[in-house]
Design an enzyme around this catalytic site. Sequence first.
Site, PDB file in Angstrom:
ATOM      1  N   ARG A 152     -14.747 -90.721 -76.467  1.00 13.48           N
ATOM      2  CA  ARG A 152     -15.200 -90.303 -75.117  1.00 13.48           C
ATOM      3  C   ARG A 152     -14.117 -90.441 -74.049  1.00 13.48           C
ATOM      4  NH1 ARG A 152     -19.576 -93.343 -76.851  1.00 13.48           N
ATOM      5  NH2 ARG A 152     -21.215 -92.043 -77.750  1.00 13.48           N
ATOM      6  N   LYS A 204      -6.006 -80.338 -66.410  1.00  7.61           N
ATOM      7  CA  LYS A 204      -6.650 -79.316 -67.245  1.00  7.61           C
ATOM      8  C   LYS A 204      -6.124 -79.448 -68.663  1.00  7.61           C
ATOM      9  CE  LYS A 204      -7.628 -75.625 -63.931  1.00  7.61           C
ATOM     10  NZ  LYS A 204      -7.299 -74.244 -63.532  1.00  7.61           N
ATOM     11  N   GLU A 224       6.640 -69.907 -61.737  1.00  4.17           N
ATOM     12  CA  GLU A 224       5.636 -70.818 -61.166  1.00  4.17           C
ATOM     13  C   GLU A 224       6.213 -71.569 -59.956  1.00  4.17           C
ATOM     14  OE1 GLU A 224       2.512 -70.827 -62.011  1.00  4.17           O
ATOM     15  OE2 GLU A 224       2.481 -69.986 -64.038  1.00  4.17           O
ATOM     16  N   LYS A 251       1.272 -78.967 -55.863  1.00  7.67           N
ATOM     17  CA  LYS A 251       0.180 -78.972 -56.843  1.00  7.67           C
ATOM     18  C   LYS A 251      -0.677 -80.232 -56.667  1.00  7.67           C
ATOM     19  CE  LYS A 251      -1.677 -78.038 -61.227  1.00  7.67           C
ATOM     20  NZ  LYS A 251      -1.650 -77.406 -62.514  1.00  7.67           N
ATOM     21  N   GLU A 257     -11.617 -77.275 -59.365  1.00  3.11           N
ATOM     22  CA  GLU A 257     -11.513 -75.856 -59.044  1.00  3.11           C
ATOM     23  C   GLU A 257     -12.849 -75.247 -58.596  1.00  3.11           C
ATOM     24  OE1 GLU A 257      -8.649 -73.677 -61.407  1.00  3.11           O
ATOM     25  OE2 GLU A 257      -9.780 -71.852 -61.086  1.00  3.11           O
ATOM     26  N   ARG A 268      -8.514 -74.881 -55.305  1.00  5.44           N
ATOM     27  CA  ARG A 268      -7.561 -74.894 -56.431  1.00  5.44           C
ATOM     28  C   ARG A 268      -7.262 -73.479 -56.938  1.00  5.44           C
ATOM     29  NH1 ARG A 268      -7.178 -79.337 -61.334  1.00  5.44           N
ATOM     30  NH2 ARG A 268      -5.515 -78.283 -62.469  1.00  5.44           N
ATOM     31  N   ASN A 314      -3.848 -69.770 -58.645  1.00  5.04           N
ATOM     32  CA  ASN A 314      -3.909 -68.596 -59.525  1.00  5.04           C
ATOM     33  C   ASN A 314      -3.282 -67.360 -58.893  1.00  5.04           C
ATOM     34  OD1 ASN A 314      -5.185 -70.045 -61.490  1.00  5.04           O
ATOM     35  ND2 ASN A 314      -7.240 -69.547 -60.765  1.00  5.04           N
ATOM     36  N   HIS A 330      -1.916 -64.642 -61.011  1.00  3.65           N
ATOM     37  CA  HIS A 330      -2.322 -64.938 -62.384  1.00  3.65           C
ATOM     38  C   HIS A 330      -3.393 -63.986 -62.914  1.00  3.65           C
ATOM     39  CE1 HIS A 330       0.135 -68.417 -61.851  1.00  3.65           C
ATOM     40  NE2 HIS A 330      -0.197 -68.938 -63.009  1.00  3.65           N
ATOM     41  N   HIS A 362      -2.559 -62.505 -66.267  1.00  2.28           N
ATOM     42  CA  HIS A 362      -3.402 -62.632 -67.472  1.00  2.28           C
ATOM     43  C   HIS A 362      -3.739 -61.258 -68.027  1.00  2.28           C
ATOM     44  CE1 HIS A 362      -4.807 -66.836 -66.026  1.00  2.28           C
ATOM     45  NE2 HIS A 362      -3.802 -66.938 -66.874  1.00  2.28           N
ATOM     46  N   HIS A 393       4.102 -66.313 -70.514  1.00  6.67           N
ATOM     47  CA  HIS A 393       3.168 -66.451 -69.399  1.00  6.67           C
ATOM     48  C   HIS A 393       3.869 -66.278 -68.039  1.00  6.67           C
ATOM     49  CE1 HIS A 393      -0.210 -67.951 -67.109  1.00  6.67           C
ATOM     50  NE2 HIS A 393       0.547 -68.904 -66.593  1.00  6.67           N
TER      51      HIS A 393
HETATM   52  P1  NAD Z   1       5.463 -74.170 -74.958  1.00  6.10           P
HETATM   53  O1  NAD Z   1       4.797 -75.459 -74.894  1.00  6.10           O
HETATM   54  O2  NAD Z   1       5.121 -73.264 -76.099  1.00  6.10           O
HETATM   55  O3  NAD Z   1       7.050 -74.413 -74.961  1.00  6.10           O
HETATM   56  C1  NAD Z   1       7.914 -73.295 -74.989  1.00  6.10           C
HETATM   57  C2  NAD Z   1       8.975 -73.438 -76.088  1.00  6.10           C
HETATM   58  O4  NAD Z   1       9.976 -74.338 -75.658  1.00  6.10           O
HETATM   59  C3  NAD Z   1       8.459 -73.993 -77.389  1.00  6.10           C
HETATM   60  O5  NAD Z   1       9.064 -73.300 -78.453  1.00  6.10           O
HETATM   61  C4  NAD Z   1       8.917 -75.454 -77.365  1.00  6.10           C
HETATM   62  O6  NAD Z   1       9.092 -76.001 -78.645  1.00  6.10           O
HETATM   63  C5  NAD Z   1      10.218 -75.326 -76.649  1.00  6.10           C
HETATM   64  N1  NAD Z   1      10.658 -76.510 -75.924  1.00  6.10           N
HETATM   65  C6  NAD Z   1       9.895 -77.308 -75.137  1.00  6.10           C
HETATM   66  N2  NAD Z   1      10.660 -78.163 -74.479  1.00  6.10           N
HETATM   67  C7  NAD Z   1      11.938 -77.945 -74.863  1.00  6.10           C
HETATM   68  C8  NAD Z   1      13.188 -78.512 -74.512  1.00  6.10           C
HETATM   69  N3  NAD Z   1      13.279 -79.446 -73.580  1.00  6.10           N
HETATM   70  N4  NAD Z   1      14.290 -78.044 -75.125  1.00  6.10           N
HETATM   71  C9  NAD Z   1      14.219 -77.048 -76.041  1.00  6.10           C
HETATM   72  N5  NAD Z   1      13.068 -76.435 -76.377  1.00  6.10           N
HETATM   73  C10 NAD Z   1      11.946 -76.888 -75.804  1.00  6.10           C
HETATM   74  O7  NAD Z   1       5.247 -73.304 -73.630  1.00  6.10           O
HETATM   75  P2  NAD Z   1       5.040 -73.707 -72.092  1.00  6.10           P
HETATM   76  O8  NAD Z   1       5.469 -72.524 -71.334  1.00  6.10           O
HETATM   77  O9  NAD Z   1       5.618 -75.025 -71.778  1.00  6.10           O
HETATM   78  O10 NAD Z   1       3.452 -73.889 -71.972  1.00  6.10           O
HETATM   79  C11 NAD Z   1       2.583 -72.801 -72.149  1.00  6.10           C
HETATM   80  C12 NAD Z   1       1.179 -73.344 -72.305  1.00  6.10           C
HETATM   81  O11 NAD Z   1       0.823 -74.059 -71.128  1.00  6.10           O
HETATM   82  C13 NAD Z   1       0.125 -72.269 -72.483  1.00  6.10           C
HETATM   83  O12 NAD Z   1      -0.692 -72.606 -73.571  1.00  6.10           O
HETATM   84  C14 NAD Z   1      -0.682 -72.314 -71.190  1.00  6.10           C
HETATM   85  O13 NAD Z   1      -2.032 -71.967 -71.390  1.00  6.10           O
HETATM   86  C15 NAD Z   1      -0.529 -73.760 -70.799  1.00  6.10           C
HETATM   87  N6  NAD Z   1      -0.723 -74.021 -69.359  1.00  6.10           N
HETATM   88  C16 NAD Z   1      -1.564 -75.022 -69.008  1.00  6.10           C
HETATM   89  C17 NAD Z   1      -1.769 -75.329 -67.679  1.00  6.10           C
HETATM   90  C18 NAD Z   1      -2.664 -76.470 -67.297  1.00  6.10           C
HETATM   91  O14 NAD Z   1      -2.928 -76.642 -66.093  1.00  6.10           O
HETATM   92  N7  NAD Z   1      -3.095 -77.278 -68.241  1.00  6.10           N
HETATM   93  C19 NAD Z   1      -1.091 -74.615 -66.681  1.00  6.10           C
HETATM   94  C20 NAD Z   1      -0.221 -73.603 -67.056  1.00  6.10           C
HETATM   95  C21 NAD Z   1      -0.035 -73.313 -68.423  1.00  6.10           C
HETATM   96  N1  GLY Z   2      -2.545 -73.883 -63.566  1.00  4.01           N
HETATM   97  C1  GLY Z   2      -3.553 -73.797 -62.557  1.00  4.01           C
HETATM   98  C2  GLY Z   2      -4.255 -75.088 -62.319  1.00  4.01           C
HETATM   99  O1  GLY Z   2      -3.861 -76.124 -62.783  1.00  4.01           O
HETATM  100  O2  GLY Z   2      -5.262 -75.092 -61.673  1.00  4.01           O
END
Ligand code: NAD
Ligand code: GLY
Length: 359
Positions: free
Chosen positions: A120, A142, A184, A226, A236, A240, A244, A247, A251, A264
Amino acid sequence: MIERIDVTLPGERGYPILLGNGLLGSPDLLEPYIGNQALVVTNVAVAVLYLPQVRRSLVGVEQVDVVEIGDGETSKTLDTYAAILDALIDKRHNRSTTVVALGGGVVGDVAGFAAATYQRGVGLVQIPTTLLALVDSSVGGKTAVNHPSGKNLIGAFHQPQAVIADVGVLATLPEREFRAGLAEVIKYGIIADAAFFGWLESHIDDLLSRDPASLVHAIRRSCEIKAEVVADDEREQDRRMILNFGHTFGHAIEAATAYERFLHGEAVAAGMVMAMDLSVRLGRSNDQDAKRVRRLIERSGLRAEALDVDVEAMLDAMSMDKKVMQGRLRLIVCDGIGAVSATSDVPEQTLRRAIALGR
Ligand code: NAD
Ligand code: GLY
């Protein structure tokens, strides 16, 4: 030097973002936020680069286990989530354990969801290693995994105990990922801080050459914005949504191209140009603002349009958003660089023109 940005939330949900260059590996860095056990979740690519430093920061913790998940968005699944839970159970982690997410947004989201649900809810520390994760996904609570029917369909809000933001990790990030993360950063200037947008215009070349001081400044300001928005509207309900900006278009670009052609951030960059075009058409922003946004995006090495993406396919994808929002598509528009607001009042023809960007 370690800088601290606080995410101020009620009860015990508030936490610090600790920001600096070369933080990982410091012996006392993580321990204040870790229980008697820790499970580090990372991926194969990041583990080779940064797991040894993180292990050094955890020397005082009684039990440290590691799960390495597969690389990329295809690993953000219920199966990966189950594998993390299996590790927590097999290694007998108790309720005071801490999940340490070491990686980009994929690792952060799936590890965060495991932390949100194991017994939990247990502790979580985010150690973001991509620019996108440093300025966006590691902050705000999130967490999610994807379902075959859609992205982030299964998830929870679960705030971390701390975010360790070490800009040193960006030295190894592939160029394409770095530039996608810049989208971003630019977003924060557009939505909340005209002076920061101006600073980005004059420092974009320093950022592209990954100058540590410029990176610290850009990440600090992004995280401050943020943190302030999340503190105001954690779940949100309303404000919040300004995060977006660009976005909904982004999307739709991703969905219309089966999530295969654009990262993205790349889709968000083109989406922000469309959102600016829409803002001008609605009389909220002027041409000059739209040109500045387009120019900064282009100077960041990002495409300012999604030229060969089908307008109808994008509108189709946006109609899914519309269903989610009970028949009215809610879009964030720019009221001049530094301020945005939501509108549900966008004629379809105007939306179509903004997506086509005058094509
Ligand atoms: P990712 O986590 O896939 O990383 C991108 C690539 O970079 C991967 O191949 C990873 O192995 C590599 N990598 C990571 N750090 C590295 C480093 N320091 N050196 C070399 N390689 C490295 O992609 P991302 O863009 O970080 O994240 C995308 C994800 O984030 C999506 O799933 C999206 O939905 C999510 N997201 C979440 C939120 C949230 O609020 N939780 C907000 C925006 C995006
Ligand atoms: N990435 C948008 C949020 O965290 O609300």
